[in-house]
Design an enzyme around this catalytic site. Structure first.
Site, PDB file in Angstrom:
ATOM      1  N   LYS A 248      -6.027  -2.522   0.829  1.00 41.18           N
ATOM      2  CA  LYS A 248      -7.280  -1.965  -0.582  1.00 41.18           C
ATOM      3  C   LYS A 248      -7.712  -3.094  -1.077  1.00 41.18           C
ATOM      4  CE  LYS A 248      -3.372   2.030  -0.629  1.00 41.18           C
ATOM      5  NZ  LYS A 248      -4.189   2.773  -0.263  1.00 41.18           N
TER       6      LYS A 248
ATOM      7  N   CYS B   6      -1.711  12.428  -0.888  1.00 39.16           N
ATOM      8  CA  CYS B   6      -0.701  11.823  -0.805  1.00 39.16           C
ATOM      9  C   CYS B   6      -0.364  12.373  -2.697  1.00 39.16           C
ATOM     10  CB  CYS B   6       0.089  10.925  -1.035  1.00 39.16           C
ATOM     11  SG  CYS B   6      -0.646  10.423   1.655  1.00 39.16           S
TER      12      CYS B   6
ATOM     13  N   GLN C  84      -4.220   0.424  -6.530  1.00 33.93           N
ATOM     14  CA  GLN C  84      -5.305   1.152  -7.241  1.00 33.93           C
ATOM     15  C   GLN C  84      -6.369   0.087  -7.673  1.00 33.93           C
ATOM     16  OE1 GLN C  84      -7.796   2.917  -5.277  1.00 33.93           O
ATOM     17  NE2 GLN C  84      -5.601   3.959  -3.761  1.00 33.93           N
TER      18      GLN C  84
ATOM     19  N   ASP D 179       2.501   0.761 -10.443  1.00 33.29           N
ATOM     20  CA  ASP D 179       2.161   0.097  -8.510  1.00 33.29           C
ATOM     21  C   ASP D 179       1.037   0.209  -9.167  1.00 33.29           C
ATOM     22  OD1 ASP D 179       0.414   1.303  -6.688  1.00 33.29           O
ATOM     23  OD2 ASP D 179       1.626   3.228  -7.239  1.00 33.29           O
TER      24      ASP D 179
ATOM     25  N   HIS E 241       1.215   8.545  -6.684  1.00 34.12           N
ATOM     26  CA  HIS E 241       1.317   8.908  -5.372  1.00 34.12           C
ATOM     27  C   HIS E 241       2.599   8.893  -4.909  1.00 34.12           C
ATOM     28  CE1 HIS E 241       1.057   7.222  -1.320  1.00 34.12           C
ATOM     29  NE2 HIS E 241      -0.499   7.143  -1.155  1.00 34.12           N
TER      30      HIS E 241
HETATM   31  N1  7TS Z   1       0.441   3.665  -4.494  1.00 33.06           N
HETATM   32  C1  7TS Z   1      -0.807   4.307  -4.531  1.00 33.06           C
HETATM   33  C2  7TS Z   1      -1.484   4.648  -6.446  1.00 33.06           C
HETATM   34  C3  7TS Z   1      -2.019   4.370  -4.065  1.00 33.06           C
HETATM   35  O1  7TS Z   1      -3.145   4.497  -3.525  1.00 33.06           O
HETATM   36  C4  7TS Z   1      -1.652   4.144  -2.144  1.00 33.06           C
HETATM   37  C5  7TS Z   1      -2.172   4.195  -1.464  1.00 33.06           C
HETATM   38  C6  7TS Z   1       0.072   3.924  -2.306  1.00 33.06           C
HETATM   39  C7  7TS Z   1       1.151   3.394  -3.429  1.00 33.06           C
HETATM   40  C8  7TS Z   1       0.484   3.547  -0.803  1.00 33.06           C
HETATM   41  O2  7TS Z   1       0.013   2.182  -0.615  1.00 33.06           O
HETATM   42  P1  7TS Z   1       0.570   1.524   0.772  1.00 33.06           P
HETATM   43  O3  7TS Z   1      -0.686   0.721   1.462  1.00 33.06           O
HETATM   44  O4  7TS Z   1       1.809   1.185   1.203  1.00 33.06           O
HETATM   45  O5  7TS Z   1       0.173   3.059   2.206  1.00 33.06           O
HETATM   46  N2  7TS Z   1      -3.309   5.380  -1.252  1.00 33.06           N
HETATM   47  C9  7TS Z   1      -4.126   5.884  -0.286  1.00 33.06           C
HETATM   48  C10 7TS Z   1      -5.138   6.906  -1.223  1.00 33.06           C
HETATM   49  O6  7TS Z   1      -5.771   7.023  -1.988  1.00 33.06           O
HETATM   50  N3  7TS Z   1      -5.609   7.273   0.142  1.00 33.06           N
HETATM   51  O7  7TS Z   1      -4.845   6.457   1.602  1.00 33.06           O
HETATM   52  C11 7TS Z   1      -3.725   6.121   0.737  1.00 33.06           C
END
Ligand code: 7TS
Length: 424
Positions: A244, A382, A221, A218, A141
């Site tokens: 999430k 992203c 997910q 990370d 990401h």
């Molecule tokens: N890493 C992964 C693998 C992600 O899927 C996401 C967010 C992030 C980091 C960042 O997370 P945040 O909560 O700090 O924003 N992924 C997504 C997505 O797949 N669609 O919207 C956000």
């Protein structure tokens, strides 16, 4: 059906009865019944972007705001003590959830993005210099790419990117070959948000450690879909976002091994992260507080604790099993539709189905699915390098949670067929 989906289909010829009582679980999520896009029942398949919140977590937030709120770590008065206890209780819940050794190894962050930036600033800027190398992968990401690029700009370090194959699997041999005596850090996603691939993180961590390289996983997910044990994995850092995981936005955590966190520089300066301040010299607080400057989103972290309690009561093993069956069924249903191309066909996948419908732009697919009540995300997710790797500008992505049903997969498949008819 294309060749790469065939093995998956063989595994999932019929939906097995899930061990979860999904209808009962769904009743906990008011939003699933409160919203009717275009007059249709909501089929919420955008859980990878953010999942929904059960009433139990909403209630916990209401209780906090109506009975417990004050600033934390500051007052001797009753409310401040109650709020501090609730906040620190949530830290303990995160520790238990990840099976970390100690509460002080858990740093609250506003999410995965902030956690990675914390490690980039606190570890990367302190210990990396010109010519040092950082290993990441092609399926990260942006939040696990851009901070490392910024670090390279600031220090002269070099980013090395491990390739993925046509199914969206990391090529582990090539990943291993990137490590050498100049490698100083590695950062890898546990589960790809664009492809669904589950990386063999235990193996990737072991490779990094053979080169004495600390590694960040990370888990944004991963934690909503699989049990995670940071001691068992032996990773140096692990991070995730609460929103999430059925928790509030603005919540999340970074796990770090205590010895590393102690050596790191603070991320932000301000209140709560110091032991003493004079104009001559400031000494920093102990971990984890050294990394929690200022008033944090207290309510959000307490809500995160409640979300962890909620999903843990259901059981991550049972969640994983239900979603595995759901993903298998969805893969089979979509692969049956001529012209649908699935992007990301690794044998080990979690909860994410990225696809392309013939020549129809994914944005149009998403718009038309919405008219059927089906919420999917369209775009590059992203993860632009993933799109470049598969030579597509974007995909439509259905991403599942434990409250999704086989019937909802049927609605998705029927809606895709309708899109195709419209564009025929
Ligand atoms: N890493 C992964 C693998 C992600 O899927 C996401 C967010 C992030 C980091 C960042 O997370 P945040 O909560 O700090 O924003 N992924 C997504 C997505 O797949 N669609 O919207 C956000």
């Amino acid at each position: 059906m294309n060749a790469v989906t065939a093995p998956l289909m063989a595994q999932f010829s019929a939906p097995a009865a899930g061990a979860l009582d999904v209808e009962r679980i769904r009743a906990d999520f008011p939003i699933l019944f409160n919203v009717h896009p275009h007059g249709k029942p909501l089929v919420f398949l955008d859980n990878a972007a953010s999942s929904q919140m059960p009433q139990q977590v909403i209630d916990r937030l209401v209780r906090y705001q109506t009975h417990e709120h004050a600033n934390i770590h500051r007052g001797v008065h009753t409310l401040s003590e109650i709020a501090t206890d609730a906040y620190e209780h949530a830290r303990g819940q995160v520790r238990k959830f990840l099976n970390a050794r100690e509460d002080r190894e858990i740093i609250f962050t506003t999410g995965t993005t902030e956690a990675i930036n914390l490690v980039m600033q606190g570890y990367g800027r302190a210990f990396l210099g010109a010519g040092d190398e950082i290993v990441i992968t092609w399926m990260e990401h942006h939040s696990n790419i851009v901070p490392w690029q910024m670090l390279c700009e600031q220090t002269g370090a070099i980013l090395r990117v491990a390739p993925i194959d046509d199914r969206g699997e990391l090529i582990v041999e090539a990943y291993q070959q990137l490590f050498n005596e100049r490698t100083r850090f590695a950062a890898v996603t546990h589960v790809s948000n664009a492809l669904g691939t589950i990386n063999p993180v235990r193996e990737l961590i072991a490779i990094a450690h053979r080169f004495n390289v600390p590694i960040l996983i990370d888990g944004a997910q991963a934690v909503p879909h699989l049990p995670v044990d940071v001691q068992d994995l032996d990773c140096d850092f692990y991070c995730f976002s609460g929103h999430k995981l059925c928790g509030p936005t603005g919540s999340g955590a970074l796990y770090g091994k205590a010895a590393l966190l102690e050596r790191m520089r603070p991320f932000k300066g301000g209140g709560d992260m110091i032991l003493s301040v004079t104009f001559e010299k400031t000494t920093y607080n102990t971990i984890p507080y050294k990394f929690e400057a200022g008033t944090p989103p207290i309510a959000a972290m307490i809500g995160l604790g409640a979300a962890i309690e909620y999903v843990s009561a259901i059981g991550l093993d049972r969640i994983a099993q239900h979603e595995h069956e759901l993903l298998g069924y969805a893969t089979e249903q979509l692969a049956r539709i001529p012209g649908v191309r699935i992007i990301g066909t690794a044998p080990q996948k979690a909860a994410v189905l990225s696809f392309y419908v013939g020549d129809v732009h994914p944005h149009d697919v998403g718009t038309l699915l919405n008219e059927e009540g089906v919420a999917v995300r369209t775009g590059h997710h992203c993860a632009q390098p993933v799109m470049q790797r598969f030579k597509v500008p974007a995909t439509a992505r259905a991403s599942f949670a434990f409250y999704n049903t086989f019937d909802e997969v049927d609605v998705l498949a029927a809606a895709i067929r309708k899109v195709q008819k419209l564009f025929a």
